[in-house]
Design a protein around this motif. Structure first.
Motif, mmCIF file in Angstrom:
data_model
loop_
_atom_site.group_PDB
_atom_site.id
_atom_site.type_symbol
_atom_site.label_atom_id
_atom_site.label_comp_id
_atom_site.label_asym_id
_atom_site.label_seq_id
_atom_site.Cartn_x
_atom_site.Cartn_y
_atom_site.Cartn_z
ATOM 1 N N LEU A 112 99.213 35.490 32.120
ATOM 2 C CA LEU A 112 98.919 33.981 32.690
ATOM 3 C C LEU A 112 98.490 33.024 31.440
ATOM 4 N N GLN A 113 98.822 31.916 31.259
ATOM 5 C CA GLN A 113 98.578 31.122 30.074
ATOM 6 C C GLN A 113 97.693 29.862 30.920
ATOM 7 N N GLY A 114 96.737 29.706 30.411
ATOM 8 C CA GLY A 114 95.931 28.626 30.891
ATOM 9 C C GLY A 114 96.143 27.103 30.215
ATOM 10 N N GLU A 115 96.914 27.290 29.138
ATOM 11 C CA GLU A 115 97.380 25.707 28.589
ATOM 12 C C GLU A 115 98.605 26.257 27.911
ATOM 13 N N LEU A 116 99.219 25.067 27.498
ATOM 14 C CA LEU A 116 100.480 25.311 26.570
ATOM 15 C C LEU A 116 100.360 25.166 25.132
ATOM 16 N N GLN A 117 101.097 25.864 24.421
ATOM 17 C CA GLN A 117 100.986 25.512 22.815
ATOM 18 C C GLN A 117 102.244 24.558 22.500
ATOM 19 N N LEU A 118 102.067 23.958 21.465
ATOM 20 C CA LEU A 118 102.939 22.891 20.821
ATOM 21 C C LEU A 118 103.156 23.150 19.295
ATOM 22 N N GLY A 119 104.240 23.308 18.852
ATOM 23 C CA GLY A 119 104.292 23.763 17.548
ATOM 24 C C GLY A 119 105.634 24.102 17.106
ATOM 25 N N ILE A 120 105.665 24.371 15.677
ATOM 26 C CA ILE A 120 106.918 25.132 14.899
ATOM 27 C C ILE A 120 106.463 26.596 15.044
ATOM 28 N N PRO A 121 106.891 27.631 15.454
ATOM 29 C CA PRO A 121 106.275 28.884 15.774
ATOM 30 C C PRO A 121 106.219 29.570 14.317
ATOM 31 N N SER A 122 107.170 29.546 13.421
ATOM 32 C CA SER A 122 107.406 30.714 12.493
ATOM 33 C C SER A 122 107.501 30.027 11.117
ATOM 34 N N GLY A 123 107.284 30.820 9.958
ATOM 35 C CA GLY A 123 107.695 30.518 8.651
ATOM 36 C C GLY A 123 106.390 29.957 7.810
ATOM 37 N N SER A 124 106.704 29.737 6.665
ATOM 38 C CA SER A 124 105.589 29.095 5.910
ATOM 39 C C SER A 124 105.242 27.822 6.207
ATOM 40 N N GLY A 125 106.003 26.988 6.997
ATOM 41 C CA GLY A 125 105.514 25.587 7.258
ATOM 42 C C GLY A 125 105.398 25.620 8.884
ATOM 43 N N ALA A 126 104.889 26.574 9.450
ATOM 44 C CA ALA A 126 104.475 26.673 10.806
ATOM 45 C C ALA A 126 103.288 25.774 11.113
ATOM 46 N N HIS A 127 103.366 25.132 12.132
ATOM 47 C CA HIS A 127 102.232 24.502 12.574
ATOM 48 C C HIS A 127 102.329 24.756 14.186
ATOM 49 N N ARG A 128 101.133 24.783 14.963
ATOM 50 C CA ARG A 128 100.660 24.981 16.212
ATOM 51 C C ARG A 128 99.611 24.469 16.565
ATOM 52 N N LEU A 129 99.687 23.581 17.758
ATOM 53 C CA LEU A 129 98.452 23.503 18.506
ATOM 54 C C LEU A 129 98.266 24.368 19.631
ATOM 55 N N TYR A 130 96.987 24.735 19.773
ATOM 56 C CA TYR A 130 96.826 25.631 20.993
ATOM 57 C C TYR A 130 96.040 24.884 22.196
ATOM 58 N N ASN A 131 96.108 25.534 23.255
ATOM 59 C CA ASN A 131 95.305 25.163 24.218
ATOM 60 C C ASN A 131 95.450 23.488 24.875
ATOM 61 N N LEU A 132 96.668 23.012 24.724
ATOM 62 C CA LEU A 132 97.042 21.692 25.319
ATOM 63 C C LEU A 132 96.500 21.731 26.779
ATOM 64 N N PRO A 133 95.951 20.747 27.199
ATOM 65 C CA PRO A 133 95.539 20.858 28.541
ATOM 66 C C PRO A 133 96.702 20.236 29.479
ATOM 67 N N TRP A 134 96.786 20.852 30.795
ATOM 68 C CA TRP A 134 97.931 20.499 31.570
ATOM 69 C C TRP A 134 98.221 19.141 31.590
ATOM 70 N N SER A 135 97.122 18.198 31.731
ATOM 71 C CA SER A 135 97.240 16.764 31.846
ATOM 72 C C SER A 135 97.866 16.048 30.828
ATOM 73 N N VAL A 136 97.727 16.740 29.642
ATOM 74 C CA VAL A 136 98.533 16.260 28.379
ATOM 75 C C VAL A 136 99.767 16.702 28.360
ATOM 76 N N CYS A 137 100.214 17.563 29.006
ATOM 77 C CA CYS A 137 101.648 18.192 28.957
ATOM 78 C C CYS A 137 102.610 17.436 29.740
ATOM 79 N N LYS A 138 101.954 17.050 31.045
ATOM 80 C CA LYS A 138 102.890 16.284 32.122
ATOM 81 C C LYS A 138 103.533 15.050 31.317
ATOM 82 N N PRO A 139 102.791 14.427 30.670
ATOM 83 C CA PRO A 139 103.549 13.074 30.188
ATOM 84 C C PRO A 139 104.379 13.253 28.919
ATOM 85 N N VAL A 140 104.080 14.356 28.323
ATOM 86 C CA VAL A 140 104.868 14.949 27.245
ATOM 87 C C VAL A 140 106.122 15.444 27.597
ATOM 88 N N LEU A 141 106.363 16.088 28.657
ATOM 89 C CA LEU A 141 107.534 16.504 29.547
ATOM 90 C C LEU A 141 108.398 15.565 30.000
#
Length: 104
Positions: free
Chosen positions: A47-76
């Protein structure tokens, strides 16, 4: 060939993005409405409590963790709208390709 493989593939990918985002948005919206955490699980069934947003792999990987659901809704919602616009534009391109193939 009436429609190029590139155009038809791009349309299919955009439709897949819309379907995936809509399912996720429905889950999030229903959970928020019921004051619950969405039942969103990772590939291992955890079970995931929040979502992640990012580029998942490689030397240029960038990831944000724990994006709240309220932020995810407008992004989706924005992502769905953008993908629908892409489908509309590619549909016009496909029609043009079909017209061109009829005249040649």
């Amino acid at each position: 060939m009436p429609i190029t493989a590139e155009t038809s593939t791009a349309i299919a990918y955009a439709h897949r993005e819309i379907e995936t985002a809509q399912r996720l948005l429905e889950n999030i919206t229903e959970a928020i409405r019921n004051h619950e955490a969405p039942d969103i699980r990772d590939a291992f069934g955890r079970l995931q409590g929040e979502l992640q947003l990012g580029i998942p792999s490689g030397s240029g990987a960038h990831r944000l963790y724990n994006l709240p659901w309220s932020v995810c809704k407008p992004v989706l919602e924005m992502h769905i709208a953008q993908q629908r616009a892409i489908v509309d534009a590619l549909s016009e391109k496909a029609l043009a390709e079909m017209r061109e193939s009829l005249t040649t």
